[in-house]
Design a protein around this motif. Structure first.
Motif, PDB file in Angstrom:
ATOM      1  N   UNK A 210      33.402  49.001  31.680  1.00 13.72           N
ATOM      2  CA  UNK A 210      32.661  48.864  32.934  1.00 13.72           C
ATOM      3  C   UNK A 210      32.337  47.403  33.226  1.00 13.72           C
ATOM      4  N   UNK A 211      31.955  46.656  32.189  1.00 10.75           N
ATOM      5  CA  UNK A 211      31.562  45.258  32.390  1.00 10.75           C
ATOM      6  C   UNK A 211      32.704  44.425  32.955  1.00 10.75           C
ATOM      7  N   UNK A 212      33.896  44.599  32.422  1.00 13.94           N
ATOM      8  CA  UNK A 212      35.019  43.757  32.827  1.00 13.94           C
ATOM      9  C   UNK A 212      35.811  44.299  34.014  1.00 13.94           C
ATOM     10  N   UNK A 213      35.534  45.533  34.410  1.00 12.79           N
ATOM     11  CA  UNK A 213      36.350  46.147  35.461  1.00 12.79           C
ATOM     12  C   UNK A 213      36.355  45.329  36.749  1.00 12.79           C
ATOM     13  N   UNK A 214      35.205  44.865  37.191  1.00 13.61           N
ATOM     14  CA  UNK A 214      35.146  44.122  38.449  1.00 13.61           C
ATOM     15  C   UNK A 214      35.937  42.820  38.371  1.00 13.61           C
ATOM     16  N   UNK A 215      35.949  42.194  37.200  1.00 10.75           N
ATOM     17  CA  UNK A 215      36.728  40.965  37.035  1.00 10.75           C
ATOM     18  C   UNK A 215      38.224  41.259  37.148  1.00 10.75           C
ATOM     19  N   UNK A 216      38.643  42.385  36.568  1.00 13.34           N
ATOM     20  CA  UNK A 216      40.052  42.767  36.640  1.00 13.34           C
ATOM     21  C   UNK A 216      40.437  43.103  38.080  1.00 13.34           C
ATOM     22  N   UNK A 217      39.571  43.826  38.776  1.00 13.72           N
ATOM     23  CA  UNK A 217      39.838  44.157  40.179  1.00 13.72           C
ATOM     24  C   UNK A 217      39.931  42.892  41.032  1.00 13.72           C
ATOM     25  N   UNK A 218      39.050  41.941  40.768  1.00 12.28           N
ATOM     26  CA  UNK A 218      39.069  40.676  41.511  1.00 12.28           C
ATOM     27  C   UNK A 218      40.370  39.920  41.242  1.00 12.28           C
ATOM     28  N   UNK A 219      40.785  39.895  39.982  1.00 13.62           N
ATOM     29  CA  UNK A 219      42.046  39.237  39.635  1.00 13.62           C
ATOM     30  C   UNK A 219      43.216  39.888  40.355  1.00 13.62           C
ATOM     31  N   UNK A 220      43.287  41.207  40.330  1.00 17.35           N
ATOM     32  CA  UNK A 220      44.405  41.912  40.963  1.00 17.35           C
ATOM     33  C   UNK A 220      44.493  41.607  42.455  1.00 17.35           C
ATOM     34  N   UNK A 221      43.331  41.555  43.118  1.00 14.98           N
ATOM     35  CA  UNK A 221      43.324  41.222  44.540  1.00 14.98           C
ATOM     36  C   UNK A 221      43.797  39.787  44.764  1.00 14.98           C
ATOM     37  N   UNK A 222      43.353  38.884  43.910  1.00  9.36           N
ATOM     38  CA  UNK A 222      43.708  37.474  44.068  1.00  9.36           C
ATOM     39  C   UNK A 222      45.202  37.248  43.833  1.00  9.36           C
ATOM     40  N   UNK A 223      45.757  37.883  42.811  1.00  8.51           N
ATOM     41  CA  UNK A 223      47.184  37.717  42.524  1.00  8.51           C
ATOM     42  C   UNK A 223      48.033  38.283  43.658  1.00  8.51           C
ATOM     43  N   UNK A 224      47.611  39.418  44.201  1.00  6.48           N
ATOM     44  CA  UNK A 224      48.363  40.039  45.293  1.00  6.48           C
ATOM     45  C   UNK A 224      48.382  39.162  46.537  1.00  6.48           C
ATOM     46  N   UNK A 225      47.358  38.323  46.696  1.00  7.12           N
ATOM     47  CA  UNK A 225      47.240  37.496  47.900  1.00  7.12           C
ATOM     48  C   UNK A 225      47.721  36.058  47.690  1.00  7.12           C
ATOM     49  N   UNK A 226      48.128  35.707  46.481  1.00  4.49           N
ATOM     50  CA  UNK A 226      48.499  34.329  46.169  1.00  4.49           C
ATOM     51  C   UNK A 226      49.930  34.036  46.649  1.00  4.49           C
ATOM     52  N   UNK A 227      50.111  33.185  47.654  1.00  2.00           N
ATOM     53  CA  UNK A 227      51.450  32.928  48.193  1.00  2.00           C
ATOM     54  C   UNK A 227      52.327  32.083  47.276  1.00  2.00           C
TER      55      UNK A 227
END
Length: 247
Positions: A210-227
């Motif tokens: 639970x603690x790290x989940x939000x960090x992983x979700x944030x990373x996934x969003x950032x990688x998907x948007x990185x041109x």
């Protein structure tokens, strides 16, 4: 038919109880993959290190055997020679990398715990690949900052594997994108994070998940948007996202 909230919670709970990192819902299917395709072709040193690590109290931290096989083949396919690994533990993924590189290949390996690395080091030495590894104990971010400041390391790494503190993944990415070459690959481990990325907010997750989940979700969003990168997220092990630098 859409799954009910109760069904989603039950599914999330099952993910926690599985004794391996695979996100496959069938344990039998995962075991089939291991016994048919992974274990019969696993190099003896990797088998020895995997079995040694299984006795360690933190063995959940190790890279799964199927992911080790995947990394080994990927490195051969891209003809990697100069690589980096952030987060080593006992060195299973590190050994998979070292075995894949040519004899003059190099791995900059960093971890905050030398003791764990030294647990697997005799196996790595026996495999004849320890000369490829430059191990540095301590936090990785200061080392990365020094490398960037030095200037000569920009765009020099063929492959970088990150399996470390999830709350710093984005901090790593900001630096690693400068150090990996155009056409090179960064692999981020655990990007499906025990399947918790799709668990409902009130799912009964373990505290560390639970603690790290939000960090992983944030990373996934950032990688998907990185041109600057092309990405491919694979359900191998606990999820691995490959990022190919294109600019």
């Amino acid at each position: 038919m859409a799954p009910t909230q109760e069904g989603q919670q039950n599914q999330a709970g099952r993910h926690q109880e599985v004794g391996h990192k695979s996100l496959l819902q069938s344990d039998n299917l995962y075991q089939y993959i291991l016994e048919t395709s992974v274990y019969p072709r696993e190099p003896e040193p990797m088998k020895e290190l995997r079995e040694l690590t299984a006795k360690h109290p933190w063995n959940i931290m190790t890279t799964s055997a199927d992911e080790g096989q995947f990394l080994n083949m990927l490195l051969k396919l891209i003809n990697a020679k100069n690589t980096m690994e952030i987060g080593v533990y006992t060195g299973y993924s590190l050994l998979a990398t070292a075995l894949a590189l040519p004899d003059d290949g190099k791995i900059l390996a960093m971890d905050i715990n030398r003791e764990n690395y030294e647990l697997g080091l005799p196996v790595i030495q026996k495999a004849g690949v320890a000369h490829k590894i430059d191990f540095k104990e301590g936090p990785s971010l200061p080392v990365l900052d020094q490398m960037i400041e030095a200037g000569k390391y920009h765009g020099t790494f063929d492959f970088i594997f990150v399996d470390a503190d999830k709350d710093n993944y984005l901090n790593y990415h900001k630096r690693l994108i400068e150090l990996v070459k155009v056409g090179g690959v960064i692999g981020y481990d655990n990007t499906l994070w025990n399947g918790s990325v799709v668990a409902p907010p009130d799912a009964p997750l373990r505290k560390y998940v639970l603690y790290y989940r939000d960090f992983v979700l944030e990373l996934n969003r950032a990688l998907a948007a990185d041109p600057r990168i092309e990405i491919c997220q694979l359900p191998v092990g606990d999820g691995i996202t490959l990022c190919r630098r294109i600019s």
